[in-house]
Scaffold this active site. Sequence first.
Site, short mmCIF file in Angstrom:
data_model
loop_
_atom_site.label_atom_id
_atom_site.label_comp_id
_atom_site.label_asym_id
_atom_site.label_seq_id
_atom_site.Cartn_x
_atom_site.Cartn_y
_atom_site.Cartn_z
N LYS A 62 0.81 -1.20 0.00
CA LYS A 62 0.00 0.00 0.00
C LYS A 62 0.85 1.26 0.00
O LYS A 62 0.62 2.18 -0.80
CB LYS A 62 -0.90 -0.03 1.24
CG LYS A 62 -1.81 1.13 1.34
CD LYS A 62 -2.41 1.16 2.73
CE LYS A 62 -1.34 1.53 3.74
NZ LYS A 62 -1.89 1.97 5.02
N THR A 63 1.84 1.29 0.88
CA THR A 63 2.69 2.47 0.96
C THR A 63 3.43 2.68 -0.35
O THR A 63 3.59 3.81 -0.83
CB THR A 63 3.71 2.31 2.10
OG1 THR A 63 3.01 1.87 3.26
CG2 THR A 63 4.39 3.62 2.40
N GLN A 93 -9.21 -3.66 8.39
CA GLN A 93 -8.26 -3.11 9.36
C GLN A 93 -8.79 -1.85 10.03
O GLN A 93 -8.03 -1.05 10.58
CB GLN A 93 -6.92 -2.80 8.68
CG GLN A 93 -6.20 -4.04 8.20
CD GLN A 93 -4.84 -3.72 7.59
OE1 GLN A 93 -3.92 -3.33 8.28
NE2 GLN A 93 -4.74 -3.88 6.28
N ARG A 126 0.96 -8.22 11.39
CA ARG A 126 2.21 -7.46 11.51
C ARG A 126 3.42 -8.37 11.33
O ARG A 126 4.53 -7.91 11.10
CB ARG A 126 2.33 -6.78 12.89
CG ARG A 126 1.29 -5.75 13.26
CD ARG A 126 1.07 -4.72 12.21
NE ARG A 126 -0.05 -5.09 11.34
CZ ARG A 126 -0.28 -4.58 10.15
NH1 ARG A 126 0.53 -3.67 9.66
NH2 ARG A 126 -1.31 -4.97 9.42
N ASP A 181 -4.94 8.27 2.96
CA ASP A 181 -4.48 6.96 3.40
C ASP A 181 -5.35 6.49 4.57
O ASP A 181 -5.97 7.32 5.25
CB ASP A 181 -3.02 7.09 3.85
CG ASP A 181 -2.37 5.74 4.05
OD1 ASP A 181 -2.97 4.73 3.61
OD2 ASP A 181 -1.27 5.69 4.61
N GLU A 182 -5.38 5.20 4.83
CA GLU A 182 -6.13 4.64 5.96
C GLU A 182 -7.57 5.17 5.98
O GLU A 182 -8.09 5.58 7.02
CB GLU A 182 -5.46 4.98 7.29
CG GLU A 182 -3.98 4.67 7.35
CD GLU A 182 -3.68 3.21 7.64
OE1 GLU A 182 -4.61 2.37 7.54
OE2 GLU A 182 -2.52 2.89 7.93
#
Length: 754
Positions: A34-35, A261, A617, A227-228
């Site tokens: 994603k980043t 998430q 993670r 983002d997010e």
Amino acid sequence: MSNTYLDQLNDIQRQAVTTINGPVMVIAGPGSGKTRVLTYRIAHLIEQGVNPWNILALTFTNKAAREMKERINTTIGGGVGSSVWAGTFHSVFARILRYEAELIGYPANFTIYDTQDTKSVLSNIIRENNLEPKVYSVNGVRARISSCKYNLISPKAYTENNELIQEDHQRRQPHFQKIYKAYMARCRRAGAMDFDDLLYQMFILLHKNPNDVIKKYHHKFRYLLVDEFQDTNFLQYQIVRKLVNYTNSPHNVCIVGDDAQSIYAFRGATIENILNFQRDYKNAKIFKLEQNYRSTHHIVQAANEVILNNKRQIQKKIWTDKGKGEPIKILQTVTDTEEGKRVADMILEQKTRYHLQNKDIAILYRTNAQSRSFEEALRSHRIKYRVYGGLSFYQRKEIKDMLGYLRLIVNPNDEEALRRVINLPKRAIGKSTVDKVSKIADSNNVPMWMVIENIDSQGFSARATNSIKGFVKLIKKFQKQHVTKDAYELAKIAGTESGLLKMLGEDKTIEGMNRMENVQGLLDGIKIFVDSEPVAEEEDKSLATYLQSIALLTDQDTDDKSDDKVTLMSVHAAKGLEFPSVFVVGMEEDLFPSFMSKNTIDEMDEERRLFYVAITRAELYLTLSYSKSRYRFGQVRYNESSRFLEEISTENMDVSIPFSKSSGGSTRSSVSGAGIRKYGTPMRKAKTAPAASSDPSFKSTSATDLKVGQQIEHFRFGKGKIQSIEGAKGNEVLTVNFSGMEKRIMLKFAKLKV
DNA sequence: GAAGTGATGTTTTTT
DNA sequence: ACATCACTTC
């Protein structure tokens, strides 16, 4: 410059990067790059000729923004990353509001109130209005005010809304509206905005649009990235729409998120935003990133298994080609102390066996309070670690005290700063005097500073009058030097002449010396700020700019990657991070999932998403641990293992003894010998005894006592009417309407009055 | 007004 | 267990 970066992307990622015109939605599973997509998209925009300063990227943390800028720089070079407007919603809007504040009646040097300040304002209001602090709990009121703001309900609108007023009567808080109004008024007269105001006032600015200010920002922000997105609230989305929607707008907005998430519903985030985005921008291109580049198969599978238990979600299936990897280890211990030791043991073993460094390892927990047993164990094992979260540096008392003086220099109307330092060190201005000042300020609707500036003939004793005059003189003296001295010198002068440094220096206890050291550290920090090269967003080196820059900092922003330390943090804080080895600890019922979340399906689903975030993670090794007993409320509590453990199939777990030997030293916790019991699928005891509520009239209720249409009262949500009862016997789910708010309640855990 | 003492509730997560 | 807070005494 070249296009080689496009070669580093898979097909879908590449499309998400190169579709630069019109609305785009990227659903990005954990570890799906994603980043990378976000940064390459920005780099691509710039290569296509878009000016970096016409790009606005809104992130969730400062750290994410900073990393994004750095990665843009390394991708295309030339330092253009720094010209992109990238930051959190809060920090970007704070920056804009600083320019535009006067348009909406705030001073340019407005103060940002943190949660502590907000709570203090509220408890003053509650006390001064003679309201029962137990009925009007500061935390509850704060949460409700916050929710009003992110639903764009002003105090005036609140008063005019019959449904809300009704609701308050049912919640036995009829005076809430009064508190809300008073709170807003006090913030305004103090020239202060709280965290929510940074969003709320930003919306007001764009909505009321004085001087046609919105044009400027339409022109400026041609390309918007969020983002997010799953963790944005209604208000944030409304601001995004204000920025994107105008006549002939190309709607160049790209949102990136993952509904699975979403872990901030408690703070107003809503997945609805993702659905609304599809509705509001019908021509939006949607890309789903489903390949996970982070974790091995067992971990990805376990994550998929867990999240499958949530009903409502966007269909997707995360997969990896990283190979099977190690199965997930389960660790069971008898006490929380032992949990700490065993995890530390395992860390030592992993470091040797897998050649890991400390910084490759993270311990994640549900609540910050859990860090303690791990800190102790790691310390005694001589493993370096760093704890994130908890009380940040800037929230420590001695730091806030020192900052209080600085805040007062910049904005003397800042009442929280004033209250904090007016009698620190002691200068005979006690509580009753301050209360009186506050009352006078309130009835005249002027800042407290104005009252003490004109303290004569206000009916204060000669002694109080004198002390106050001395204090006003002191602050004014500092203020005079605001123009001539830089922030560091001014801070030093304030610390010395106020007597604060002397007071701290006189305390020779260990804690006292520590506090002194912290304040010295703060001064050093200010010095560094003054001496450093100006960053794009810092137009000057004034005290005001300094205060603004630290107001929105969190612990994680002082992150030092070069340090080889084990990471300890809450699962929330771990969002967006990855580690070769992860320990998710405290996997117990009532802890993870939290007992606070057992009331509704929605809350339980959020806990599960949180667990999903936790396990994803991990790159290579994942260990889940739980303890059969744990200190809580100062006494031992016995726990059952978390239901989430049962949601992972044995196929993905290591069912043998998780760890070869218990550590030497300890005798106390291994007396029973049960600590290294053989491990299979964790079993939960048959019944779950609900914790006793403080009010015994609220109790667990059997389904046979209930029927549709019945009035019930819930210990937290108040009175409501049962809409439906579904689900198998013993597992019933009630849908209850609490004055307009519908909640799905799990009967098993609910405490009700019929 | 200041300092010391006993009682009480508090804990989910964070910008 | 811990911190904050209300209440006492000087």
